[in-house]
Design an enzyme around this catalytic site. Structure first.
Site, short mmCIF file in Angstrom:
data_model
loop_
_atom_site.label_atom_id
_atom_site.label_comp_id
_atom_site.label_asym_id
_atom_site.label_seq_id
_atom_site.Cartn_x
_atom_site.Cartn_y
_atom_site.Cartn_z
CB ALA A 108 -0.93 0.01 1.21
N GLY A 109 1.27 1.69 -1.20
CA GLY A 109 2.05 2.91 -1.34
C GLY A 109 1.13 4.00 -1.87
CB THR A 159 9.90 9.80 8.18
OG1 THR A 159 9.98 9.61 6.77
CG2 THR A 159 10.87 10.89 8.59
CD GLN A 218 26.16 20.26 -16.25
OE1 GLN A 218 25.87 19.23 -15.65
NE2 GLN A 218 26.88 20.27 -17.34
CG HIS A 222 29.34 23.08 -7.54
ND1 HIS A 222 28.12 23.72 -7.51
CD2 HIS A 222 29.96 23.39 -6.37
CE1 HIS A 222 28.01 24.39 -6.37
NE2 HIS A 222 29.10 24.21 -5.67
N GLY A 223 30.66 21.66 -11.95
CA GLY A 223 31.52 20.77 -12.74
C GLY A 223 31.88 19.52 -11.94
CD GLU A 259 4.67 14.05 3.84
OE1 GLU A 259 3.61 14.67 3.84
OE2 GLU A 259 5.32 13.78 4.87
CB THR A 314 4.61 9.59 -6.66
OG1 THR A 314 3.31 9.30 -7.19
CG2 THR A 314 5.12 8.39 -5.87
CB SER A 315 5.43 13.82 -9.54
OG SER A 315 6.47 14.50 -8.91
C1 LIG Z 1 12.49 8.83 2.37
C2 LIG Z 1 11.08 8.38 2.48
C3 LIG Z 1 10.36 8.63 3.64
C4 LIG Z 1 9.04 8.18 3.76
N1 LIG Z 1 8.35 8.43 4.94
C5 LIG Z 1 7.10 7.91 5.10
C6 LIG Z 1 6.41 8.04 6.36
O1 LIG Z 1 6.89 8.70 7.31
N2 LIG Z 1 5.21 7.44 6.51
C7 LIG Z 1 4.63 6.72 5.50
O2 LIG Z 1 3.53 6.21 5.71
N3 LIG Z 1 5.25 6.59 4.29
C8 LIG Z 1 6.47 7.15 4.07
N4 LIG Z 1 7.11 7.00 2.86
C9 LIG Z 1 6.48 6.23 1.80
C10 LIG Z 1 6.02 7.06 0.62
O3 LIG Z 1 4.92 7.84 0.98
C11 LIG Z 1 5.77 6.12 -0.55
O4 LIG Z 1 7.02 5.65 -0.98
C12 LIG Z 1 5.01 6.80 -1.68
O5 LIG Z 1 3.69 7.10 -1.31
C13 LIG Z 1 4.99 5.93 -2.96
O6 LIG Z 1 4.59 4.64 -2.67
P1 LIG Z 1 5.48 3.41 -3.22
O7 LIG Z 1 6.90 3.66 -2.80
O8 LIG Z 1 4.85 2.16 -2.76
O9 LIG Z 1 5.42 3.52 -4.78
P2 LIG Z 1 4.27 2.91 -5.72
O10 LIG Z 1 2.94 3.34 -5.26
O11 LIG Z 1 4.53 1.46 -5.91
O12 LIG Z 1 4.58 3.68 -7.07
C14 LIG Z 1 5.57 3.25 -8.02
C15 LIG Z 1 5.43 4.16 -9.24
O13 LIG Z 1 4.15 3.97 -9.84
C16 LIG Z 1 3.46 5.21 -9.94
N5 LIG Z 1 2.02 5.02 -9.74
C17 LIG Z 1 1.38 4.33 -8.77
N6 LIG Z 1 0.06 4.41 -8.91
C18 LIG Z 1 -0.17 5.18 -10.01
C19 LIG Z 1 -1.33 5.64 -10.70
N7 LIG Z 1 -2.57 5.37 -10.26
N8 LIG Z 1 -1.17 6.41 -11.79
C20 LIG Z 1 0.07 6.73 -12.24
N9 LIG Z 1 1.21 6.32 -11.65
C21 LIG Z 1 1.09 5.57 -10.54
C22 LIG Z 1 4.07 6.06 -8.82
O14 LIG Z 1 3.86 7.44 -9.06
C23 LIG Z 1 5.53 5.64 -8.90
O15 LIG Z 1 6.17 6.33 -9.94
C24 LIG Z 1 8.42 7.48 2.69
C25 LIG Z 1 9.15 7.24 1.51
C26 LIG Z 1 10.45 7.68 1.39
C27 LIG Z 1 11.19 7.41 0.11
#
Ligand SMILES: Cc1cc2nc3c(=O)[nH]c(=O)nc-3n(C[C@H](O)[C@H](O)[C@H](O)COP(=O)(O)OP(=O)(O)OC[C@H]3O[C@@H](n4cnc5c(N)ncnc54)[C@H](O)[C@@H]3O)c2cc1C
Length: 364
Positions: A116-117, A144, A321, A323-324, A348, A350-351
């Site tokens: 669940a990302g 975090t 860049q 800084h070379g 928080e 992704t883009s």
């Molecule tokens: C340094 C760091 C600190 C973090 N801290 C916390 C925290 O404190 N608490 C917490 O709960 N989480 C935390 N996270 C987790 C973070 O919120 C997730 O990594 C993020 O939400 C993306 O989930 P995922 O890594 O599972 O990527 P995925 O959801 O697997 O995504 C993989 C790729 O697929 C793309 N994608 C997925 N679904 C779609 C869609 N419907 N349409 C288009 N593209 C899509 C994504 O944009 C990405 O490019 C942290 C992550 C990092 C790297």
């Protein structure tokens, strides 16, 4: 005050700490003493009683010197203290908010799970009601402050017949069945600590449920709206520093018998960096202003986070860049900022997720 602290107390130490991947506990303790863990929390609950604009300026100043410390503080403020203040009972605020907001310990937020990302609703961690308690089982990922926090807001599912009620629980790390799993070995933000949290028959009192059963996603999404502004501020701080470092280097470094700052190609990069930074800063401050006015800010927060995180990756790229070759060396700070900036388009939301959120607002 924060700029002064960051320059004098953090800057001289951070490069070495970062190389060792050490958590800057002493510095964070002092930031707690400066009342920076619960910045928007009213003073009666241990906070500093600031508005969101001021809070984000603080995050920006911390990120200008150390993005790891900025995210550590930002998470404590925006996805722990803020939701407990917004959705907690008075009793919960006294017990679980006040000590964190006054700086006794850091807070954390555990929403992500291995499966669940971006699909945050696909929660597998279960909370089974049992007498006056809930019994939690599951694995939370990428938390975090996981290994360093004194309190964690954990999202888990309560099943009521066919109903899947995603809920939020305040969990104390000392509770039996609460364990820190794998600690991530990250590309950047190496002074911030990120880990799994493994919950095995972790029994949590009913009083630790934040809001009602089924409020978990609402609480998580509202907190993320607020915290995305903080990530935007973190990006502005990183970008500001990258620009400063690039200007300084461009004036010092000579090629073809003159400082590289005299070349138009370098000047154009500096101009673009400054312009993009201002634009990001305005978006961040606009979103913080809307939050201060208690106005709808979901799209504004996503726009600020999306633009600022993509901006900062372009800006640190240009600064490196300029800084070379030395920009590619750990001897120069820009190398650390370049790596630290990378996470901002991922955490928080992704883009891609920000674009989904913005489009949903536009079309609704
Ligand atoms: C340094 C760091 C600190 C973090 N801290 C916390 C925290 O404190 N608490 C917490 O709960 N989480 C935390 N996270 C987790 C973070 O919120 C997730 O990594 C993020 O939400 C993306 O989930 P995922 O890594 O599972 O990527 P995925 O959801 O697997 O995504 C993989 C790729 O697929 C793309 N994608 C997925 N679904 C779609 C869609 N419907 N349409 C288009 N593209 C899509 C994504 O944009 C990405 O490019 C942290 C992550 C990092 C790297």
């Amino acid at each position: 005050m924060v700029r002064d602290f960051a320059e004098k107390e953090i800057n001289p130490k951070i490069s070495e700490l970062e190389k060792k991947g050490e958590f800057p506990r002493d510095i964070l303790k002092k930031l707690g003493e400066l009342n920076l863990y619960g910045m928007v929390i009213p003073e009666e609950y241990g906070g500093a009683g600031l508005d969101h604009i001021s809070c984000n300026l603080v995050i920006e100043e911390l990120a200008r010197i150390c993005p790891s410390i900025a995210v550590t503080v930002s998470v404590t403020n925006s996805v722990y203290c803020y939701p407990v203040w917004k959705f907690g009972t008075d009793e919960q605020k006294q017990k679980f908010l006040l000590p964190c907001a006054r700086g006794d310990f850091l807070g954390a937020f555990a929403l992500t799970e291995p499966q669940a990302g971006s699909d945050a609703a696909n929660q597998k961690t279960k909370a089974v009601p049992d007498g006056n308690t809930y019994v939690l089982n599951g694995v939370k990922a990428w938390v975090t402050n996981g290994p360093e926090s004194g309190i964690v807001l954990v999202i888990a599912v309560v099943n009521r017949g066919e109903d899947k009620k995603i809920s939020a629980f305040i969990v104390e790390p000392g509770t039996k069945g609460f364990e820190i799993g794998t600690v991530e070995d990250k590309l950047g933000l190496r002074c911030s600590s990120t880990s799994e949290i493994v919950l095995t028959d972790c029994r949590v009192p009913k009083e630790n449920l934040l809001g009602e059963e089924g409020d978990g996603l609402k609480i998580a999404l509202h907190s993320l709206d607020a915290s995305r502004i903080g990530i935007g501020a973190q990006c502005v701080g990183i970008g500001q520093r990258a620009l400063e470092l690039a200007i300084q280097y461009a004036k010092e470094r000579e090629q073809f018998g003159r400082p590289i700052a005299k070349f138009q190609a370098i000047q154009f990069m500096l101009s673009d960096m400054a312009m993009e930074l201002e634009a990001a800063s305005m978006l961040v401050m606009r979103a913080a202003y809307l939050l201060d006015q208690d106005r709808k800010m979901t799209a504004a927060a996503s726009q600020a986070k999306l633009y600022a995180s993509e901006m900062v990756n372009r800006v640190v790229g240009m600064a490196l860049q300029i800084h070379g070759g030395v920009g590619y060396s750990k001897e120069f700070d820009i190398e650390r900022f370049y790596r630290d900036a990378r996470a901002t388009t991922i955490y928080e939301g992704t883009s891609e997720v920000q674009r989904i959120v913005i489009a949903r607002q536009l079309l609704s």
